[in-house]
Design an enzyme around this catalytic site. Structure first.
Site, PDB file in Angstrom:
ATOM      1  NE  ARG A   1      -4.044   0.445   0.589  1.00 49.13           N
ATOM      2  CZ  ARG A   1      -5.291   0.703   0.160  1.00 49.13           C
ATOM      3  NH1 ARG A   1      -5.553   1.823  -0.490  1.00 49.13           N
ATOM      4  NH2 ARG A   1      -6.252  -0.166   0.358  1.00 49.13           N
TER       5      ARG A   1
ATOM      6  CD  GLU B   1      -7.664   2.852   5.623  1.00 41.84           C
ATOM      7  OE1 GLU B   1      -6.724   2.203   6.103  1.00 41.84           O
ATOM      8  OE2 GLU B   1      -8.239   2.545   4.566  1.00 41.84           O
TER       9      GLU B   1
END
Length: 781
Positions: A325, A726
């Protein structure tokens, strides 16, 4: 049968469905103290409490483990070591490396060696201190640099390659190199790690856990106890915060409580004291990011070569996906045009780091944002202009991992925020202020966020839901998502209410249980509402289709003539209150329950080639931050924040704005005050609230403006909304960039000082000294 409404005139319908700012379903319970958490559950006289004896060494052989005094301690009922585990010893979430209790070797300070069950929390805590343990120390690897030198990795490196970056950099008009060390972050959830387990009459176990991943709890408990999955029920009603720290790291507590519960046939609770929690559970990864880049006279990137080194700790845990990520978001919102992005997963003898809000995304973005500022200083340009030049936009919209950015939100969003926040005028004013102010300097930065939404592990992009409609018209919905304060339950409630156009009060969301909705994915990756909301809607649509068919037959009308409107059902010329219609359907033996399912379409990623479409869509946002610093001490203050964030068509504007505000503050804390420190022997020094500083109300700027960017999602998400969990955390990067901007002003913006994070006053002071040295060098003939 009582009607939903008496008459439309007497009790006008008030919509509380999708798009309305319905308050959090547990808000009143939270503020009045009635919200029940695991440690609030009534304590049976039979309840046992767990504590663990921990390693004091980072890497060592166990030469003696004498637990005689522990077993004889007051209140102790049971003591176990690794050999007492009946099933699987390892509780790693993806790969091995996480034994529930240590064997012959310990691999980090704080690793559990043995566990105690006692009649009280205090008795268990006192007993574990009586162990007599000897060690034969081995040579630990404690830092990223040590791991890189020793090629100590938990998993092999991975790469994204786009074009020929070496040639692009070498032929560019300008080249630049840089490096930044970005420290991790302690989750610091208000409710610490905790689980409670009860044995049942059939030899199975019921576990209530503060976890983001009930199915993983079910699976690991079953494996540790050597039971089939159907003998284990995992349940979650709410968490007092999670932030990723309860995705994988809640499992050892659940397994330990369940193991003692089966051994003693008594209920068992395992609650970690705050300091144990901070020492024994993983954090956000430290990252050491380095790069070289080439760019043209306009500041446009032509090629980038980047290395992202994550400090994973002693085991893989979720580090594969976390470093992946970071790589996916190493470009943030910018086109590198030609790029090599390499991610390495460093193995160290420290606690195994784990998921944290944003996964690895924030760490990768820090490399991109540092690079933008460095280019701007090298070319004497406004950093905002360099950022706007490099944004993904038509004609430069291919990521280093081969996904095309198709919804170009940020060019307009950033320019709108710059106008709304009066960025250009303030930039000129701040530059003039800094010329005349000797001891106080101001900084300003406007930074974007482009965050991909989906689990990068494809199989996790699925969800289920179970909807039941009762004969009075009320509904109960159960789904695979967990509530950690983010408002997921409230949004699901609104989605179901909207499907039938009834008040949200008619819908109740039940606790998440593995015996109601099986095989759930973790509530993570900002996809809780996307996945579970669509599963809930699927269940609604199944029942609606069933009811439409019934109405067509019963009233002799076409299916499409059935409409739900403000608490009523219109079937041809017939108008019934919703509960009357439901009762009618029941009397005609129509099923009023359905199991919904959803899987995210279109996503794919080839690990071998480092390319694909790992994300269904991108969520976007931007923040403008203004700060002031004292050049004599490095002390600073955040003066003003302006945020414009893209949530698509908001399901609940109040909850979305709350998530944006909270995420930003948490991100600001990560980059400014929250400092994770270990000593040279692998002991965590920042191990309590006394020496780890999270942001407080004092740190939030008085002027804090947040607005939602009004544009529907182009992807077919639930009501065309976008995830909001997020992405807002990375808006906090603007504060760090503004601090660096203020420091750079002491060189008339000619030099970009190194400012590792967190940018504490000490680090700001050191950056100021860096700038002072630059000035002296410039003055030297």
């Amino acid at each position: 049968m009582r009607k939903l409404v008496e008459t439309e005139a007497d009790r006008p319908f008030k919509s509380t469905g999708v798009g309305h700012s319905l308050q959090h379903e547990s808000a009143i319970k939270h503020v009045t103290g009635r919200a029940q958490y695991i440690d609030d559950l009534p304590q049976s006289p039979q309840l046992l409490h767990v504590a663990t004896g921990k390693s004091s060494q980072p890497y060592a052989k166990l030469t003696k483990v004498n637990l005689d005094a522990v077993r004889k301690a007051p209140g102790v009922v049971d003591v176990i070591v690794q050999q007492d585990i009946p099933g699987e010893v390892d509780v790693g979430p993806v790969y091995g490396g996480d034994p529930l209790l240590a064997g012959d070797t310990v691999i980090f300070v704080g690793q559990p060696i043995f566990a105690v069950a006692a009649t009280s929390f205090e008795a268990a805590q006192r007993a574990v201190r009586l162990a007599d343990i000897d060690y034969q120390p081995l040579s630990p690897v404690l830092t990223i640099d040590d791991a890189l030198a020793a090629e100590s990795f938990v998993l092999p490196p991975h790469q994204h390659l786009q074009g020929d970056p070496d040639q692009a950099i070498a032929s560019a008009p300008h080249q630049i190199k840089g490096e930044i060390y970005v420290r991790g972050q302690e989750h610091f959830y208000l409710e610490g790690q905790i689980s409670q387990a009860w044995p049942n009459e059939d030899g199975g176990i019921h576990v209530i856990s503060s976890t983001q991943h009930p199915t993983e709890i079910q699976k690991l408990v079953a494996e540790v106890l050597d039971l089939p999955l159907h003998e284990v029920v995992a349940e979650v009603r709410r968490m007092g915060g999670g932030f990723g720290g309860k995705e994988s790291q809640a499992a050892p507590l659940a397994c330990m409580a369940a193991l003692f519960a089966i051994r003693q046939q008594r209920p068992v609770r395992y609650r970690m004291p705050r300091q144990d929690d901070m020492v024994q559970t993983g954090k956000r990864h430290d990252f050491k990011n380095s790069w070289s880049a080439g760019f043209d006279d306009a500041g446009r990137l032509l090629g980038v070569d980047m290395l992202l080194a994550g400090k994973c700790g002693c085991s893989p845990d979720l580090s594969e996906g976390i470093v992946d990520r970071a790589m996916f978001h190493a470009s943030n919102a910018y086109s590198f045009n030609s790029a090599r992005v390499v991610g390495v997963r460093c193995k160290t003898n420290t606690v195994s780091n784990t998921a944290f809000r944003g996964f690895g995304g924030p760490k990768g973005m820090m490399a991109a944002e540092t690079l933008m500022d460095d280019i701007a200083r090298a070319l004497a340009k406004d950093p905002l202009d360099v950022r706007l030049t490099n944004l993904y936009q038509p004609g430069q919209d291919m990521t280093p991992y081969g996904q095309q950015v198709t919804q170009h939100v940020l060019p307009d969003l950033m320019r709108k925020l710059a106008d709304d926040a009066d960025y250009r005028t303030r930039r000129a004013s701040i530059t003039e202020f800094n010329r005349s102010s000797q001891f106080v300097k101001k900084g300003l930065a406007l930074t974007p966020v482009q965050f991909g939404i989906s689990f990068t592990a494809k199989h996790l992009n699925q969800a289920g839901a179970l909807l039941t409609i009762y004969t009075d018209g009320t509904m109960l919905i159960s789904h695979g998502g967990t509530e950690m304060g983010q408002g997921l339950y409230t949004k699901i409630q609104q989605i179901v209410a909207t499907a039938f156009d009834v008040p949200a009060a008619m819908v109740k969301v039940s606790s998440t249980r593995t015996d109601k909705v099986p095989n759930t994915s973790p509530t993570a990756a900002s996809s809780g509402t996307d996945l579970n909301g669509m599963a809930a809607l699927d269940a609604c649509n199944q029942i609606k289709k069933r009811l439409a068919k019934f109405a067509a037959e019963h009233f002799n009308i076409a299916d499409y003539e059935l409409n739900y409107d403000k608490g009523y059902v219109h079937a041809g010329g017939n108008k019934l209150a919703f509960n009357e219609f439901v009762q009618l359907a029941y009397m005609n033996r129509i099923s009023l329950a359905a199991s919904g399912f959803y899987r995210t379409p279109k996503i794919h990623y080839d690990k071998a080639t480092g390319s694909g479409q790992p994300f269904f869509y991108y969520a976007n946002g931007a923040a403008a931050a203004e700060v002031s610093i004292d050049v004599l001490t490095g002390e600073y203050k955040v003066e003003r924040i302006d945020i414009l964030h893209d949530v698509g068509k908001s399901l609940n504007p109040a909850i979305d704005i709350g998530q944006i505000e909270g995420g930003f503050v948490q991100g600001m804390g990560w980059l400014t005050t929250e400092e994770l420190l270990w000593d040279d022997n692998g002991h965590l020094m920042s191990n309590s609230p006394a020496n780890y500083k999270i942001p407080t109300a004092f740190d939030v700027p008085y002027e804090f403006n947040v607005a939602l960017y009004q544009q529907a999602n182009q992807a077919e998400t639930i009501h065309l909304s976008k995830a909001v969990g997020e992405p807002p955390l990375m808006l906090g990067i603007a504060v760090w960039s503004a601090l660096r901007d203020a420091v750079a002003s002491t060189t008339n913006y000619q030099h970009s000082p190194r400012l590792d994070t967190p940018a504490t006053p000490e680090r700001v002071f050191w950056a100021l000294q860096d700038c002072a040295a630059f000035n002296r060098q410039q003055e030297t003939p």
